[in-house]
Design an enzyme around this catalytic site. Structure first.
Site, PDB file in Angstrom:
ATOM      1  N   THR A   1       8.230  16.771  29.483  1.00 57.39           N
ATOM      2  CA  THR A   1       7.191  15.922  30.066  1.00 57.39           C
ATOM      3  C   THR A   1       6.023  15.941  29.100  1.00 57.39           C
ATOM      4  O   THR A   1       5.335  16.953  28.949  1.00 57.39           O
ATOM      5  CB  THR A   1       6.763  16.433  31.448  1.00 57.39           C
ATOM      6  OG1 THR A   1       7.880  16.333  32.345  1.00 57.39           O
ATOM      7  CG2 THR A   1       5.622  15.595  32.001  1.00 57.39           C
TER       8      THR A   1
ATOM      9  N   LYS B   1       7.563   9.044  34.422  1.00 57.48           N
ATOM     10  CA  LYS B   1       7.341  10.418  34.875  1.00 57.48           C
ATOM     11  C   LYS B   1       5.902  10.611  35.335  1.00 57.48           C
ATOM     12  O   LYS B   1       5.631  11.343  36.304  1.00 57.48           O
ATOM     13  CB  LYS B   1       7.687  11.410  33.753  1.00 57.48           C
ATOM     14  CG  LYS B   1       7.481  12.884  34.128  1.00 57.48           C
ATOM     15  CD  LYS B   1       8.354  13.319  35.295  1.00 57.48           C
ATOM     16  CE  LYS B   1       8.077  14.763  35.730  1.00 57.48           C
ATOM     17  NZ  LYS B   1       8.601  15.757  34.778  1.00 57.48           N
TER      18      LYS B   1
ATOM     19  N   LYS C   1      -1.059  20.362  33.594  1.00 61.19           N
ATOM     20  CA  LYS C   1      -0.732  19.759  32.302  1.00 61.19           C
ATOM     21  C   LYS C   1      -0.241  18.329  32.489  1.00 61.19           C
ATOM     22  O   LYS C   1      -0.674  17.400  31.795  1.00 61.19           O
ATOM     23  CB  LYS C   1       0.325  20.605  31.588  1.00 61.19           C
ATOM     24  CG  LYS C   1       0.700  20.119  30.186  1.00 61.19           C
ATOM     25  CD  LYS C   1       1.929  19.223  30.161  1.00 61.19           C
ATOM     26  CE  LYS C   1       3.199  19.989  30.454  1.00 61.19           C
ATOM     27  NZ  LYS C   1       4.399  19.125  30.259  1.00 61.19           N
TER      28      LYS C   1
END
Length: 289
Positions: free
Chosen positions: A97, A172, A240
């Protein structure tokens, strides 16, 4: 069966590489901490390589799942990076990711070098990786995706091409934006129910069959009710991911007020000592006295 490599044997990469072996593919693994790669080979088979470049050499498909943009740039473009070992016509699929920017950067580098690239982040968490039922969201060329899809189905229950390079990472981001709002709503509902003296298990049993139902409700209500967060997807990782979402929103002009708010709530959880707690720990900030 394909000749494959897997770079990054964390809580996601380790079981994903294991599923490749279980499906009969040849697998070479690389991990920054070499003892973990050696342990993988001792337990499951395959072989280990000393560098990402050595892992990539001679393999048709190279998969990667590391921590962030800089980790990814290091294992691909850095000294002894995988891109230096890729064969012409091979495919590099990144399951990290990361940002859409790094995906486009690596896609351009791969095209110039004559091999395929997919940005293919996954959703489903550690449990999804362990059980081989991840959702894979890919960005890249259709012909490259068509070649890699069957191999990624070793660990992906849903494997989809979203659009051109970078689209997988953008999808995502949407996934994480949705999760942030749902987890906060679930945390507030359970907190409200407990303060009202309700039997939370009975309430969840009643409302989970209706419009309130979600994956988060099914899989995280119990952790919230019991205050047990020592598992799952860490708050540090979620922050994050949300940072990536918010940075992209600043570039494209999207308004993400709820996402920004939940990100700050997670910062509060970190201050409570919950950096490695599961994301369900949002309820902890509501229940502190």
């Amino acid at each position: 069966m394909a000749r494959t490599a897997f770079i990054g044997l964390g809580v996601m990469g380790f079981p994903m590489a294991r599923h490749l072996l279980a499906k009969g593919h040849e697998v070479t693994v690389y991990n920054r901490t070499g003892t973990k790669a050696e342990a993988f080979v001792a337990e499951h088979g395959g072989r280990s390589a000393p560098t990402p470049r050595a892992a990539a050499k001679g393999n048709e498909f190279v998969f990667c799942c590391v921590g962030n943009d800089e980790d990814l740039r290091s294992v691909t473009l850095g000294a002894d990076g995988a891109f230096g070992g890729m064969d012409a016509g091979a495919v590099f699929a990144d399951h990290t990711t990361a940002s859409a920017d790094i995906a486009r950067e690596l896609g351009a580098a791969a095209e110039a070098a004559g091999f395929g690239f997919l940005d293919a982040p996954v959703s489903g968490g550690q449990a999804g990786a362990e059980n081989g039922v991840l959702t894979v969201m890919a960005g890249g060329e259709a012909d490259v995706f068509a070649r890699a899809r069957a191999v990624m189905e070793a660990y992906g229950r849903s494997v989809s091409l979203i659009g051109p390079t970078g689209s997988g990472q953008l999808a995502k981001m949407m996934n994480q934006i949705c999760i942030a709002g749902v987890v906060e709503g679930l945390a507030e509902a359970i907190h409200f129910g407990k303060r009202s003296g309700l039997d939370i298990e009975k309430v969840i049993g009643a409302i989970s069959g209706g419009a309130a139902q979600s994956w988060q409700m099914e899989n995280r209500w119990k952790a919230m009710d019991e205050g047990a967060f020592d598992f799952g997807f860490a708050v540090d990782w979620m922050r994050k991911d949300l940072d990536i979402c918010l940075a992209e929103a600043r570039r494209n002009g999207a308004k993400l007020p709820l996402t920004a708010l939940v990100d700050q709530f997670y910062a509060e959880v970190q201050s409570l000592g919950g950096k490695r707690w599961d994301t369900a720990s949002l309820i902890a900030r509501l229940e502190r006295d």
